[in-house]
Write a protein that holds these residues in place. Structure first.
Motif, mmCIF file in Angstrom:
data_model
loop_
_atom_site.group_PDB
_atom_site.id
_atom_site.type_symbol
_atom_site.label_atom_id
_atom_site.label_comp_id
_atom_site.label_asym_id
_atom_site.label_seq_id
_atom_site.Cartn_x
_atom_site.Cartn_y
_atom_site.Cartn_z
ATOM 1 N N GLY A 1 11.535 -5.914 7.131
ATOM 2 C CA GLY A 1 11.574 -5.938 5.664
ATOM 3 C C GLY A 1 12.970 -6.158 5.110
ATOM 4 N N LYS A 2 13.819 -6.801 5.900
ATOM 5 C CA LYS A 2 15.196 -7.039 5.473
ATOM 6 C C LYS A 2 15.251 -7.907 4.219
ATOM 7 N N SER A 3 14.521 -9.008 4.237
ATOM 8 C CA SER A 3 14.587 -9.933 3.105
ATOM 9 C C SER A 3 13.974 -9.319 1.852
ATOM 10 N N THR A 4 12.851 -8.656 2.031
ATOM 11 C CA THR A 4 12.191 -7.994 0.900
ATOM 12 C C THR A 4 13.145 -6.980 0.275
ATOM 13 N N THR A 5 13.823 -6.238 1.134
ATOM 14 C CA THR A 5 14.742 -5.224 0.626
ATOM 15 C C THR A 5 15.966 -5.871 -0.014
ATOM 16 N N ILE B 1 11.780 3.570 1.521
ATOM 17 C CA ILE B 1 10.848 2.708 0.792
ATOM 18 C C ILE B 1 9.494 2.802 1.486
ATOM 19 N N PRO B 2 8.451 3.117 0.739
ATOM 20 C CA PRO B 2 7.144 3.245 1.386
ATOM 21 C C PRO B 2 6.589 1.902 1.839
ATOM 22 N N LEU B 3 5.694 1.965 2.783
ATOM 23 C CA LEU B 3 4.883 0.797 3.133
ATOM 24 C C LEU B 3 3.773 0.760 2.101
HETATM 25 N N1 ADP Z 1 7.979 -1.650 2.062
HETATM 26 C C1 ADP Z 1 7.064 -2.585 2.353
HETATM 27 N N2 ADP Z 1 5.748 -2.393 2.126
HETATM 28 C C2 ADP Z 1 4.832 -3.330 2.453
HETATM 29 N N3 ADP Z 1 5.130 -4.506 3.007
HETATM 30 C C3 ADP Z 1 6.427 -4.762 3.257
HETATM 31 C C4 ADP Z 1 7.471 -3.843 2.935
HETATM 32 N N4 ADP Z 1 8.662 -4.395 3.290
HETATM 33 C C5 ADP Z 1 8.376 -5.609 3.794
HETATM 34 N N5 ADP Z 1 7.046 -5.843 3.789
HETATM 35 C C6 ADP Z 1 6.335 -7.025 4.282
HETATM 36 O O1 ADP Z 1 6.646 -7.149 5.656
HETATM 37 C C7 ADP Z 1 6.799 -8.521 6.018
HETATM 38 C C8 ADP Z 1 8.181 -8.726 6.598
HETATM 39 O O2 ADP Z 1 9.139 -8.496 5.594
HETATM 40 P P1 ADP Z 1 10.455 -9.374 5.451
HETATM 41 O O3 ADP Z 1 11.216 -8.852 4.287
HETATM 42 O O4 ADP Z 1 10.148 -10.818 5.469
HETATM 43 O O5 ADP Z 1 11.163 -8.940 6.807
HETATM 44 P P2 ADP Z 1 12.440 -9.510 7.567
HETATM 45 O O6 ADP Z 1 13.299 -10.219 6.569
HETATM 46 O O7 ADP Z 1 13.092 -8.280 8.127
HETATM 47 O O8 ADP Z 1 11.908 -10.384 8.634
HETATM 48 C C9 ADP Z 1 6.535 -9.309 4.747
HETATM 49 O O9 ADP Z 1 5.201 -9.722 4.735
HETATM 50 C C10 ADP Z 1 6.790 -8.311 3.636
HETATM 51 O O10 ADP Z 1 6.040 -8.602 2.474
#
Ligand code: ADP
Ligand code: MG
Length: 377
Positions: free
Chosen positions: A138-142, A330-332
């Motif tokens: 979830g690096k990019s999402t965060t 951050i929750p899932l």
């Molecule tokens: N806190 C969260 N809750 C639910 N889904 C998440 C969360 N963080 C990330 N995701 C999902 O997990 C997947 C990987 O996240 P992403 O940010 O692309 O990871 P990375 O950049 O580390 O590879 C994506 O589908 C994203 O939507």
């Protein structure tokens, strides 16, 4: 008009190496990618000679840009360590040599030296890295939601997707357009949600991005930092390639980072990777601003009940043990995933919701640690 590889080669035949050999004869060119008027390749040279090659790189870039139909040219100078050199070998040096990150502080390095110009990005007060030991945590999402959280605190924020192995910011932001060039031939970041956004994914198709390997990764990214008209920013958030290998280490060393944030999930395995990340930044004297635990606990979208399916709290303990700040959990939650995949990050789609509040709180902790840098700018 479509540009061909041959046209690029013809233009490069007119550029000379420091020893006076035509570039096309000097045995230094990588594969040349021509994509929709955009040209990418690298010049691979010996580390000792990198300095002499910087002007050649610039000349090659001008030559390519002069080809009718070329809309952008990104030419990376990469320096390869000599085979058989002592280990650990020094990281490859791009574009005339870069100081280690530790040397970027204090920011007032002697004016006029090429190094100092490369060290800081003019107008950008603080560059911070968002890193993870492995992909999929979830690096990019965060990174994106944190950038938005910082924006909500009143800061001017940019986001650079430097994850050359899998740029996901185009998808997360829904940006489809390509950056335009300004009069100085610098790429103009795409404005979205009040952020200045740039991604290697804007320039190459997701599959093509896989061609950026080894030493090219780093020099491509340093160019993304320098050849983009960032304007005035308080914080530039860099979504780093996952992992703690050579490419990441070199990048951490060559980007003028004010600090790094490590994203981890609570699982042991992911924590071990996070520890490697910590060690990596320590090696290059980049302060770790803290650890974020992502997918910390499962929050049921229907009833809101929390379950610690991954053994929640591991990152907090690890941060305490290692003496680095813990920035938040951050929750899932399905809303975070769905909003990301729809190009509407949760801080934008649910600005008053609980998740946005968490990202803003993490943002506030980050801002407080950067206060000095931001205020000085
Ligand atoms: N806190 C969260 N809750 C639910 N889904 C998440 C969360 N963080 C990330 N995701 C999902 O997990 C997947 C990987 O996240 P992403 O940010 O692309 O990871 P990375 O950049 O580390 O590879 C994506 O589908 C994203 O939507
Ligand atoms: Mg990613």
């Amino acid at each position: 008009m479509s540009v061909t590889q041959q046209q690029v080669l013809d233009s490069l035949a007119g550029v000379r190496s420091p020893r006076g050999v035509a570039l096309t004869q000097a045995n230094v060119l990588s594969d040349i990618t021509v994509n929709d008027g955009k040209v990418f390749f690298s010049i691979n040279v010996d580390a000792q000679e990198a300095r002499a090659w910087e002007s050649v790189r610039a000349e090659a870039e001008s030559a390519v840009r002069a080809i009718p139909g070329v809309t952008a040219a990104m030419i990376a100078l990469t320096a390869e360590r000599k085979a058989g050199s002592a280990s650990p070998p020094p990281p490859p040096r791009p574009a005339g040599g870069v100081k280690p990150a530790s040397a970027h502080r204090p920011p007032q390095s002697p004016a006029g030296s090429p190094m100092s110009r490369q060290a800081e990005i003019p107008g950008v007060a603080a560059v911070i890295a968002v890193a993870s030991g492995k992909g999929g945590v979830g690096k990019s999402t965060t990174a994106l939601n944190l950038a938005l959280g910082l924006r909500d605190l009143g800061l001017k924020v940019g986001l650079l997707d430097a994850d050359i192995y899998g740029p996901s910011v185009p998808r997360l932001t829904g940006i489809r357009e390509k950056p335009a060039l300004n009069d100085d031939r610098k790429m103009i970041p795409i404005p979205r949600f009040g952020l200045a956004v740039m991604s290697i994914g804007f320039l190459v198709e997701e599959d093509t991005a896989m061609i950026w390997r080894g030493p090219m990764v780093m020099s491509a990214i340093t160019q993304m930092l320098r050849d983009v008209a960032w304007g005035t920013l308080d914080v530039l958030v860099v979504d780093m390639p996952p992992g703690t290998g050579d490419a990441q280490l070199t990048l951490a060393q060559n980007v003028p980072l004010k600090g790094a944030i490590i994203i981890s999930t609570p699982q042991d395995l992911s924590l071990i990777d996070a520890r490697r990340g910590l060690a990596m930044f320590k090696k290059v004297n980049v302060p770790v601003l803290g650890i974020v635990e992502n997918m910390s606990y499962f929050q049921c979208p229907h009833c809101g009940t929390k379950s610690d399916i991954f053994g929640h709290g591991g990152a907090r303990h690890e941060a305490e043990r290692l003496g680095v700040p813990f920035l938040g959990e951050i929750p899932l939650h399905i809303a975070i995933r769905v909003s990301s995949d729809a190009g509407q990050p949760v801080v934008v789609s649910e600005p008053d919701g609980p998740h946005a509040a968490i990202y803003r709180a993490i943002g506030a902790k980050v801002r407080d640690q950067l206060q000095g840098a931001i205020a000085a700018a």
